[in-house]
Design a protein around this motif. Sequence first.
Motif, short mmCIF file in Angstrom:
data_model
loop_
_atom_site.label_atom_id
_atom_site.label_comp_id
_atom_site.label_asym_id
_atom_site.label_seq_id
_atom_site.Cartn_x
_atom_site.Cartn_y
_atom_site.Cartn_z
N SER A 28 0.91 -1.19 0.05
CA SER A 28 -0.02 -0.01 -0.05
C SER A 28 0.85 1.29 0.27
O SER A 28 0.08 2.24 -0.09
N ARG A 30 3.19 4.00 -1.39
CA ARG A 30 3.25 4.42 -2.97
C ARG A 30 4.47 5.64 -2.74
O ARG A 30 4.39 6.19 -1.84
N GLU A 37 4.52 8.38 -10.47
CA GLU A 37 4.40 7.18 -9.28
C GLU A 37 5.60 6.67 -9.97
O GLU A 37 5.74 5.87 -11.10
N GLN A 134 2.20 11.74 2.74
CA GLN A 134 0.92 12.12 2.73
C GLN A 134 0.08 10.83 3.18
O GLN A 134 -0.11 10.06 2.55
N LYS A 136 -3.02 10.13 4.08
CA LYS A 136 -4.35 9.61 3.39
C LYS A 136 -3.92 8.91 2.31
O LYS A 136 -4.89 8.19 2.04
N GLN A 137 -2.99 9.17 1.34
CA GLN A 137 -2.83 8.32 0.17
C GLN A 137 -1.76 7.16 0.61
O GLN A 137 -1.41 6.54 -0.46
N ASN A 138 -1.31 7.15 1.77
CA ASN A 138 0.06 6.04 1.99
C ASN A 138 0.79 6.63 1.06
O ASN A 138 1.49 5.29 0.36
N GLN A 139 1.44 7.61 0.83
CA GLN A 139 2.21 7.94 -0.37
C GLN A 139 3.27 8.96 0.13
O GLN A 139 3.30 9.84 1.05
N SER A 141 5.98 11.58 -1.39
CA SER A 141 6.16 12.42 -2.42
C SER A 141 7.55 13.02 -2.54
O SER A 141 8.03 13.69 -1.49
#
Length: 410
Positions: A28, A30, A37, A134, A136-139, A141
Amino acid sequence: MKRLLLCMTVICIGMSVGFNLPNVYASSLRVEVDGREVAFPDELPYVDAATNLTMVPAKFVSEKLGAKAKWNGASNQISFLYKNDTITLGIGDNHAEVNGKTVTFGGGALVKNGRTMVPLRFISEAFHAQVEWQPKQNQVSIMTAVSNVPKGTWIWDSQVIVRDSDKAISFARERNVTTIYLQINTDMAPAIYESFVRSAKEQGIQVEALEGRPEWAYKKNQDKIKKFIAWVSAYNASVEAEARFAGLHFDIEPYRLSEWKKDNKVLLEGWMDNLRLIEKETKGNDLKITMDVPYWLNTIKVPGTDYSMSAWLLEKFDCLVIMNYRNHAVGKNGIVENAQAMLREASTLKKQIVIAVETVKSSEGPRTSFYAMSNEAMEKELQAAHNQLTRYASYAGFAVHDFKSWQVMK
């Protein structure tokens, strides 16, 4: 060298407290670099339970950041080559060698399922990139250097290229300006333009011939439009390719006229007639045709239809510069949100959109202009917007209005 060591010192402080992320599954998590991505075909990124650091395969992210990774099996080390910097990490070590200097940090490289994994924040910041989590996005950046953002700018005072053209070009080059929109004063000697355009092109900067005013929406001013196009065409025919204008840039803005609110349909129809004239007069030449328009033009319909004026313009011309005058990249009524509708239209029509921001003092509210803010603050917002807008095929960078006010920013 001092800059790199300072950067590494900051990294060490950050690493000592960890890159705080929740315990998320590898599948999950990213990783995004400049809005795109990153695909991990073999080993996925994950959060190391012992150090609470995000670990990623060395090869894939390093290549996305413009570095080269090299594995040394004999010494059990991985090296990253980035411009003039060399960073070496040993498997299991809590330190790295940065241009021969030892820098200690929390958590090192390791091998997982045959892949060398490295701390994402350490590698990213060592290459002078910004890293944001981030949730909320499990991201994660990653934003690379601001210099990746191409820009245009308007020079409304043609005397600038008479007074100090070298200074103007130097400023543009330092700010990563790729296109200058230069207003044409036909009373100036063509040789002045020839010298400036040639010098700008030598620095990788294109120059577009700029003209227009709200009154050019009136049919009675068609002769003025023809005169401008004819002057640029004659000039380009008289000089070598290295000194030619790359395009015609029109700033008409009929919505500034009082009739826009009184008799919008009549004014729109007159403007459209003049735009058809421009299309006709420039047909067959190799000049790029660009129009300045407000970011909300997609909400205005072609009279008698449900078709947007922005799409109608995009069908006829190469590029729209949308005056998206906001000083914040994300959030409601921000640069990104306001640009998306017309970017989608242009992507469908295979045309270009440039996003314009303001540095002149504005009476429209505190969130419309970068006036009184620092250039660094503006660049940060442009980078954040750039990272999200690169996903659109039509996105062609930013434009800063205008050259004069940009020059005096803090």
